[in-house]
Write an enzyme that holds these catalytic residues in place. Structure first.
Site, PDB file in Angstrom:
ATOM      1  N   MET A  34       0.858  -1.192   0.000  1.00 47.49           N
ATOM      2  CA  MET A  34       0.000   0.000   0.000  1.00 47.49           C
ATOM      3  C   MET A  34       0.894   1.243   0.000  1.00 47.49           C
ATOM      4  SD  MET A  34      -3.429  -0.932   2.069  1.00 47.49           S
ATOM      5  CE  MET A  34      -2.858  -0.611   3.719  1.00 47.49           C
ATOM      6  N   HIS A  38       8.925   0.948   3.355  1.00 45.94           N
ATOM      7  CA  HIS A  38      10.000   0.970   4.349  1.00 45.94           C
ATOM      8  C   HIS A  38      10.892  -0.255   4.132  1.00 45.94           C
ATOM      9  CE1 HIS A  38       7.575  -2.054   6.313  1.00 45.94           C
ATOM     10  NE2 HIS A  38       6.585  -1.191   6.503  1.00 45.94           N
ATOM     11  N   HIS A  41       9.238  -3.622   3.345  1.00 43.20           N
ATOM     12  CA  HIS A  41       8.820  -3.849   1.952  1.00 43.20           C
ATOM     13  C   HIS A  41      10.046  -4.113   1.074  1.00 43.20           C
ATOM     14  CE1 HIS A  41       5.538  -0.964   3.314  1.00 43.20           C
ATOM     15  NE2 HIS A  41       4.841  -2.019   2.929  1.00 43.20           N
ATOM     16  N   ASP A 155       2.436  -9.551   9.091  1.00 39.81           N
ATOM     17  CA  ASP A 155       0.985  -9.763   8.986  1.00 39.81           C
ATOM     18  C   ASP A 155       0.761 -11.267   8.796  1.00 39.81           C
ATOM     19  OD1 ASP A 155      -0.098  -6.871   8.802  1.00 39.81           O
ATOM     20  OD2 ASP A 155       1.570  -6.906   7.392  1.00 39.81           O
ATOM     21  N   ARG A 192       2.513   2.286   9.801  1.00 35.26           N
ATOM     22  CA  ARG A 192       1.752   2.962  10.866  1.00 35.26           C
ATOM     23  C   ARG A 192       2.639   3.404  12.032  1.00 35.26           C
ATOM     24  NH1 ARG A 192      -2.599  -0.800   9.149  1.00 35.26           N
ATOM     25  NH2 ARG A 192      -4.274   0.526   8.366  1.00 35.26           N
TER      26      ARG A 192
HETATM   27  O1  PAF Z   1      -0.192  -5.821   3.718  1.00 33.57           O
HETATM   28  C1  PAF Z   1      -0.584  -4.892   2.981  1.00 33.57           C
HETATM   29  O2  PAF Z   1       0.106  -3.915   2.746  1.00 33.57           O
HETATM   30  C2  PAF Z   1      -1.971  -4.976   2.351  1.00 33.57           C
HETATM   31  O3  PAF Z   1      -2.878  -5.597   3.215  1.00 33.57           O
HETATM   32  C3  PAF Z   1      -1.974  -5.652   0.971  1.00 33.57           C
HETATM   33  C4  PAF Z   1      -1.543  -7.110   1.055  1.00 33.57           C
HETATM   34  C5  PAF Z   1      -1.053  -4.906   0.021  1.00 33.57           C
HETATM   35  C6  PAF Z   1      -3.389  -5.641   0.372  1.00 33.57           C
HETATM   36  O4  PAF Z   1      -3.865  -4.330   0.209  1.00 33.57           O
END
Ligand code: PAF
Length: 285
Positions: A34, A38, A41, A155, A192
């Protein structure tokens, strides 16, 4: 060499690029994000580019996974800064669709989930969340046609939900997890974290420290529920408002059977002021 990534916003341009790669026999990896990129990612992107010939990063703040009172409108968005970060990585294409492209005005479909999505963890506190995530990820997988897609272990429930969905819907993609990247003090990286005040930022690493302490005590023979009880009290005293702290089966996320021994997962979500933090680690019982 620093190369500006190629940004694509339409289905047509995306499909044409991906088809040319697939026709040439190249493997494709997708890292859905999204934005507000950082190191967490970037670690997943690095993993993708090592595993596949071509890497796609999608950047889309998905309104479908935010409840009306959540932070959709204030979620950090900075495409320029994201692109500058990606320029240092081996990214072949950035897919950055508009909300209208993903959800045209007559959009009327939702993926509804059971299994790990109904484990009474994130789903209990964010009941809209996984249907929204699964719907957008299903669309991204169908649009980008990757051979593999990479999701962060931070997550953890989301990773299991997506893996289950891809399997159940026969989407021909391998769902891979990448490890959680942490600040030197242990705080899991998250977009966040930017919401934390300086005081909250000092307390935030306690969440991971307490998870590690639980895992350590349980590995040394501590009774799981008793150790968890003490940890919950500690979190409360440190200033957290706890949503959950649970030891669960690492594949199904179901509660552990009485007397369980083996590998499990320890998962937590807690608020510091207006910021909700989640974290999880492996647990050996
Ligand atoms: O983890 C995330 O950033 C979001 O939930 C994702 C997997 C990109 C879906 O919008």
């Amino acid at each position: 060499m620093v190369v500006k990534p190629n940004i694509v916003r339409t289905e047509r341009a995306l499909r044409s690029k991906v088809s040319s790669w697939r026709d040439a026999g190249e493997s494709v990896a997708l890292v859905p994000t999204m934005g507000a990129l950082h190191e967490g990612h970037l670690h997943l992107i690095d993993l993708a580019s090592k595993k596949a010939d071509r890497t796609i990063v999608s950047v889309f703040v998905n309104p479908g996974q935010f409840a009306p009172k959540e932070d959709f409108s204030k979620y950090p968005r900075d495409e320029k800064s994201d692109m500058a970060k990606l320029a240092n990585y081996d990214v072949d294409l950035v897919f950055a669709p508009s909300v209208e492209m993903i959800y045209p005005h007559d959009f009327a479909t939702k993926v509804i989930l059971l299994g790990p999505a109904s484990a009474d963890l994130e789903d209990q506190f964010r009941p809209h969340f996984f249907d929204g995530v699964a719907t957008v990820v299903a669309k991204l997988l169908i649009l980008c046609q990757p051979h593999m897609a990479i999701f962060g272990e931070k997550d953890y429930q989301q990773f299991l939900v997506i893996r289950q969905m891809a399997r159940d819907l026969n989407i021909p993609v391998k769902i891979i997890s990448g490890s959680t990247i942490r600040e030197p003090d242990g705080l899991a990286l998250s977009s966040r974290n930017a919401y934390l005040s300086p005081d909250e930022r000092l307390i935030a690493p306690m969440l991971h420290a307490i998870l590690k302490d639980v895992a350590h005590k349980v590995a040394r023979g501590g009774e799981v529920n008793r150790v968890l009880g003490t940890a919950k009290t500690k979190l409360g005293r440190s200033g957290f408002r706890l949503d959950y702290l649970e030891a669960r089966d690492r594949k199904t996320l179901q509660p552990l059977a009485r007397g369980f021994t083996g590998n499990a997962r320890l998962l937590a979500a807690a608020w510091l002021g207006k910021t909700r933090l989640i974290d999880n680690i492996a647990l050996k019982i």
